[in-house]
Design an enzyme around this catalytic site. Structure first.
Site, short mmCIF file in Angstrom:
data_model
loop_
_atom_site.label_atom_id
_atom_site.label_comp_id
_atom_site.label_asym_id
_atom_site.label_seq_id
_atom_site.Cartn_x
_atom_site.Cartn_y
_atom_site.Cartn_z
N ASP A 249 0.87 -1.17 0.00
CA ASP A 249 0.00 0.00 0.00
C ASP A 249 0.91 1.23 0.00
OD1 ASP A 249 -1.84 2.01 0.33
OD2 ASP A 249 -2.99 0.98 1.90
N GLU A 251 -0.17 4.22 -1.11
CA GLU A 251 -1.19 5.26 -1.21
C GLU A 251 -1.64 5.43 -2.65
OE1 GLU A 251 -3.90 6.41 -0.15
OE2 GLU A 251 -3.03 7.24 1.68
N GLY A 325 -4.35 4.53 5.37
CA GLY A 325 -3.76 5.76 5.87
C GLY A 325 -4.74 6.88 6.12
N ASP A 326 -5.94 6.80 5.52
CA ASP A 326 -6.91 7.88 5.69
C ASP A 326 -8.01 7.51 6.69
OD1 ASP A 326 -8.11 5.95 4.17
OD2 ASP A 326 -8.91 7.31 2.66
#
Length: 367
Positions: A249, A251, A325-326
């Protein structure tokens, strides 16, 4: 099995290793999450190492651990501190769960005694590296956010001959730490990581990750993340088999290799215990590997160029476990997965180092 001299068998990258901990030294770390003062966490080093752990192997290879997490065992041969913190529902009291002996397995009996007659959750997974990179749940009273801590007794297992508990993550369970000022690589600095997870408790929800993530907890663009993803997610189509797969991952996408095209070397990892690794030199190259954590060696799934647009990396240095991440400011995590142990290291680990870590995991005796 006799104890091996890992310094002799691992080809050093030439990077400096971290100094050995002084015998008998005690370091006291005060953990603060979301402006709330949590309990004091104390780490004590014994006079001598009782075993060899994955982080000893990484250090011998010139790529020291900057974060080391596990609910089942010590990741250093000398570690004699706490592994994680539980909170019971009857009175909201917390207790740190340590190891049975230096370098040994978790003291599950201490958890069983503390949680008897009530329920418990895991509020913090403590960092064994000495850098204070403790992972708190992403919710009120923890690291902030909208998630809740994972139940502490969802899955027990045996490590060697000892009982332990996993971090069994369901939807709305995730953990986070801003490690940007405490050793976690940022920008284009090289880093590596591994985790032991499970191929039997997975889904295709976003995103069961462990690794480097945004300090903003927003999707800040290509290269803002550098984390292992283990799931049945297939973002770009063309996936081989039904998963779960070890992917990166980075992003704005999960990458099975160096592009959005499916990598023919990818494979599903469906065993009960799975080793997953990722390393990224920050500018040109990354590698993904996977294996059964009970036997065999690592299979290289990708070792080559970074995807277009991810050179150089723009890592921010937070640590995420169990979410993307969000997550989770205003939204919640929908992935599921299991975490047994993992670490993030500074530098680009050699193949020999990663192979030695896999051998150590197999030797730990997951059952």
């Amino acid at each position: 099995m006799p104890r091996m001299n890992w310094s002799a068998v691992i080809a050093s990258s030439g990077a400096p290793t971290v100094p050995r901990r002084a015998a008998g030294r005690t370091t006291k770390v005060v953990f603060v999450a979301a402006g709330v003062l949590a309990s004091s966490l104390t780490w004590s080093a014994p006079a001598s190492a009782a075993a060899t752990g994955p982080c000893d192997i990484y250090a011998a290879g010139g790529t020291p651990c900057v974060a080391a997490h596990s609910t089942v065992r010590a990741l250093y041969g000398s570690y004699n501190g706490s592994l994680y913190q539980v909170r019971r529902s009857s009175d909201n009291t917390t207790r740190n769960i340590g190891v049975l002996s230096p370098g040994g397995a978790a003291n599950a009996a201490a958890q069983d005694s503390f949680c008897a007659g009530t329920s418990c959750v895991i509020t913090v997974v403590l960092d064994q590296s000495g850098r204070g990179n403790h992972l708190a749940y992403q919710g009120p009273g923890g690291a902030g956010g909208s998630d809740v801590p994972a139940k502490a007794t969802s899955e027990s297992l045996t490590i060697g001959t000892n009982k332990a508990y996993s971090l069994y993550i369901n939807a709305r369970n995730s953990y986070w730490r801003n490690g940007s000022s405490s050793g976690v690589p940022t920008g284009s600095a090289p880093e590596g990581m591994y985790m032991v997870t499970s191929g039997t408790h997975v889904n295709n929800g976003c995103c069961f990750d462990y690794g480097n993530s945004e300090t903003t907890r927003k999707a800040d663009g290509p290269g803002a993340m550098d984390a292992i993803n283990f799931s049945r997610q297939c973002w770009f189509g063309g996936c081989s088999g039904s998963g779960p797969w070890v992917q990166a991952d980075l992003e704005w996408g999960l990458f099975p290799g160096g592009s959005t095209s499916w990598n023919p070397n990818q494979r599903s990892f469906t065993s009960k215990f799975v080793t997953a690794t990722l390393k990224n030199n920050g500018t040109t190259r990354f590698a993904i590997k996977g294996s059964n954590a009970q036997s065999g060696g690592l299979a290289t799934l990708w070792d080559g160029s970074l995807p277009r647009g991810y050179n150089p990396m723009k890592k921010q240095g937070a640590i995420v476990l169990g979410s993307g991440g969000d997550c989770c400011n205003g939204n919640t995590n929908i992935s599921i997965g299991t975490f047994y142990e993992g670490a993030i290291v500074a530098g680009y680990p050699s193949d020999a180092t990663e192979n030695a870590v896999q051998a150590n995991i197999v030797g730990a005796g997951y059952r």
